[in-house]
Scaffold this motif. Structure first.
Motif, mmCIF file in Angstrom:
data_model
loop_
_atom_site.group_PDB
_atom_site.id
_atom_site.type_symbol
_atom_site.label_atom_id
_atom_site.label_comp_id
_atom_site.label_asym_id
_atom_site.label_seq_id
_atom_site.Cartn_x
_atom_site.Cartn_y
_atom_site.Cartn_z
ATOM 1 N N THR A 250 0.812 -1.212 0.000
ATOM 2 C CA THR A 250 0.000 0.000 0.000
ATOM 3 C C THR A 250 0.849 1.266 0.000
ATOM 4 N N ASN A 251 2.153 1.136 0.266
ATOM 5 C CA ASN A 251 3.040 2.292 0.336
ATOM 6 C C ASN A 251 2.548 3.326 1.343
ATOM 7 N N ILE A 252 1.966 2.833 2.431
ATOM 8 C CA ILE A 252 1.480 3.708 3.500
ATOM 9 C C ILE A 252 2.252 3.389 4.778
ATOM 10 N N TYR A 253 2.807 4.437 5.387
ATOM 11 C CA TYR A 253 3.469 4.246 6.669
ATOM 12 C C TYR A 253 2.401 4.165 7.765
ATOM 13 N N LYS A 254 2.407 3.103 8.533
ATOM 14 C CA LYS A 254 1.428 2.958 9.613
ATOM 15 C C LYS A 254 1.838 3.792 10.825
ATOM 16 N N GLY A 255 2.960 3.466 11.428
ATOM 17 C CA GLY A 255 3.375 4.147 12.646
ATOM 18 C C GLY A 255 4.523 3.416 13.290
ATOM 19 N N LEU A 256 4.723 3.624 14.589
ATOM 20 C CA LEU A 256 5.892 3.071 15.260
ATOM 21 C C LEU A 256 5.874 1.552 15.331
ATOM 22 N N GLU A 257 4.735 0.943 15.075
ATOM 23 C CA GLU A 257 4.715 -0.523 15.018
ATOM 24 C C GLU A 257 5.561 -1.060 13.876
ATOM 25 N N ASP A 258 5.918 -0.206 12.899
ATOM 26 C CA ASP A 258 6.733 -0.622 11.757
ATOM 27 C C ASP A 258 8.204 -0.220 11.887
ATOM 28 N N ILE A 259 8.624 0.214 13.049
ATOM 29 C CA ILE A 259 9.959 0.786 13.202
ATOM 30 C C ILE A 259 11.046 -0.291 13.120
ATOM 31 N N GLN A 260 12.180 0.052 12.479
ATOM 32 C CA GLN A 260 13.278 -0.905 12.318
ATOM 33 C C GLN A 260 14.636 -0.203 12.423
ATOM 34 N N THR A 261 14.769 0.714 13.347
ATOM 35 C CA THR A 261 15.972 1.547 13.454
ATOM 36 C C THR A 261 17.254 0.746 13.456
ATOM 37 N N VAL A 262 17.299 -0.346 14.221
ATOM 38 C CA VAL A 262 18.563 -1.065 14.413
ATOM 39 C C VAL A 262 19.014 -1.790 13.151
ATOM 40 N N MET A 263 18.134 -1.880 12.148
ATOM 41 C CA MET A 263 18.508 -2.545 10.899
ATOM 42 C C MET A 263 19.101 -1.572 9.882
ATOM 43 N N LEU A 264 19.153 -0.297 10.216
ATOM 44 C CA LEU A 264 19.632 0.704 9.266
ATOM 45 C C LEU A 264 21.025 1.209 9.629
ATOM 46 N N ILE A 265 21.882 1.360 8.622
ATOM 47 C CA ILE A 265 23.159 2.046 8.782
ATOM 48 C C ILE A 265 22.935 3.486 8.333
ATOM 49 N N PRO A 266 22.895 4.442 9.268
ATOM 50 C CA PRO A 266 22.536 5.818 8.910
ATOM 51 C C PRO A 266 23.701 6.570 8.272
ATOM 52 N N THR A 267 23.400 7.276 7.202
ATOM 53 C CA THR A 267 24.427 8.060 6.516
ATOM 54 C C THR A 267 25.012 9.130 7.423
ATOM 55 N N ASP A 268 24.147 9.934 8.057
ATOM 56 C CA ASP A 268 24.632 11.073 8.830
ATOM 57 C C ASP A 268 25.443 10.644 10.047
ATOM 58 N N LEU A 269 25.061 9.548 10.695
ATOM 59 C CA LEU A 269 25.841 9.058 11.832
ATOM 60 C C LEU A 269 27.262 8.737 11.405
ATOM 61 N N ASN A 270 27.417 8.084 10.269
ATOM 62 C CA ASN A 270 28.763 7.722 9.820
ATOM 63 C C ASN A 270 29.541 8.919 9.275
#
Length: 297
Positions: free
Chosen positions: A123-143
Motif C-alpha cells: 500500500t506504500n502507506i506508513y502505519k506508525g511506530l509498530e513498523d519501526i526498524q531503526t537497528v537494521m539501518l546504517i545511517p548516513t549522517d551518523l557515519n
C-alpha cells in the motif's frame, strides 16, 4: 543507556577555533580532553558497530543507532506500552525488540521519522511506530559524524606531536570512507547519491529525500568537491530552496515529528555552514545559497 549523535569532537574543534589562540594552549587543552574524546569514540566503536559482508568487497564495519533498552522509555511509558499492546507484538521478545527500536530512534534525535519505518505491504502507506526498524539501518549522517570524528582525532594528535595516534586515526578515516562508498553511496546517471543502508534487504533503505542524504557535504574533510556539491544542489534544488521555512527533514507527510513539513534547526545549520566553508569567504554562489536558506528559516 541512550547516547546522542557523536558531536563532542565538533564542540572541541569549534571551541579551539574560537577561544584558544596559541599552540601551547591548544596542546595543553588537548592533552586534557583527548582521553575523553577517545572514550566517546571507543564507546561508539564497541557498543554501536555493525559488521556486514558486501558481495565483491568483503567485510564492512559502520556505526548504527542501537541501544540495549528493552523496556518502554520513561518519558513515554504509556505511549510505548500502547504500541506494544498491538496484536503483532504477541511475545515478550517482540515487545523488547520494539522498545529497542523506539529507543534507538530517540538516540538519533530523529524521534520519530518515516526514515526508521518499513512501508506496510503493497500500500506504500506508513502505519506508525509498530513498523519501526531503526537497528537494521546504517545511517548516513551518523557515519559522517564518525568520519569527521576520526579526521579530528588525527588532527588533534598531530597537534600534540603523537604521530602513532595520528596515523591510526588517519587509517580509520580511510577505512570508513571506503566502507561508506560501498554501502551508502551509489551513482545515478553519473551523479553520486547517499542513502541509509538496510541490513535486512542489503540495499538502500530510503524511498525519497531525507535531509540526511546530503550529510556527506557537511564537513570539509569528506571528499566532496565543488562539482559534486553543484550536482547535489541542482538535483535537490526544489526541496532545498522552495519551502518558506527552510529545508524540510523529508518529503513524506506522515504526521511524525521529523517528516514534512517540519524543519530541524541543527540540519539547517550544518548545511549552511558547509556552504559557507565551500564559499571560502568569497560571497559567491554558495554564500548566496546559504543566505537564502538562513533567511527562509
Amino acid at each position: 543507556n541512550r547516547s546522542q549523535p557523536p558531536v563532542f569532537s565538533l564542540i572541541v574543534s569549534r571551541y579551539m577555533e574560537e577561544c584558544i589562540t596559541t599552540l601551547e594552549e591548544r596542546k595543553e587543552f588537548l592533552r586534557r580532553v583527548l582521553p575523553l574524546l577517545e572514550k566517546e569514540y571507543n564507546y561508539w566503536m564497541k557498543e554501536r558497530l555493525a559488521e556486514i559482508i558486501i558481495p565483491g568487497y568483503g567485510n564492512v564495519s559502520l556505526n548504527v543507532y542501537r541501544t540495549e533498552h528493552w523496556i518502554p522509555r520513561p518519558e513515554s511509558f504509556v505511549e510505548d506500552r500502547a504500541t506494544a499492546s498491538l496484536p503483532q507484538f504477541d511475545s515478550e521478545l517482540k515487545k523488547q525488540q520494539l522498545y529497542q527500536n523506539i529507543a534507538s530512534a530517540a538516540e538519533s534525535g530523529w524521534d520519530f521519522s518515516s526514515r526508521w519505518l518499513i512501508l506496510s505491504g503493497k500500500t506504500n502507506i506508513y502505519k506508525g511506530l509498530e513498523d519501526i526498524q531503526t537497528v537494521m539501518l546504517i545511517p548516513t549522517d551518523l557515519n559522517v559524524f564518525m568520519l569527521k570524528f576520526e579526521s579530528l582525532l588525527s588532527e588533534f594528535f598531530q597537534v600534540i606531536d603523537n604521530p602513532t595516534k595520528d596515523k591510526e586515526y588517519q587509517a580509520r578515516y580511510q577505512k570508513r570512507q571506503k566502507a561508506m562508498d560501498v554501502t551508502l553511496k551509489r551513482l545515478e546517471n553519473g551523479s553520486p547519491k547517499w542513502k541509509d543502508f538496510d541490513m535486512g534487504t542489503m540495499k538502500s533503505a530510503n524511498r525519497s529525500f531525507y535531509i540526511s542524504d546530503i550529510s556527506p557535504i557537511w564537513f570539509s574533510g569528506v571528499d566532496v568537491d565543488s562539482a559534486v556539491l553543484d550536482l547535489i544542489i541542482e538535483e535537490n534544488h526544489a526541496i532545498l530552496f522552495k519551502y518558506p521555512g527552510g529545508i524540510p527533514v523529508s518529503e513524506d507527510n506522515t504526521g511524525q515529528q521529523w517528516d514534512f513539513p517540519n524543519v530541524w534547526a541543527p540540519m539547517q545549520h550544518l548545511f549552511i555552514d558547509s556552504l559557507l566553508r565551500a564559499d571560502k569567504g568569497s560571497e559567491g554562489i554558495y554564500y548566496k545559497h546559504a543566505l537564502n536558506i538562513s533567511q527562509r528559516f
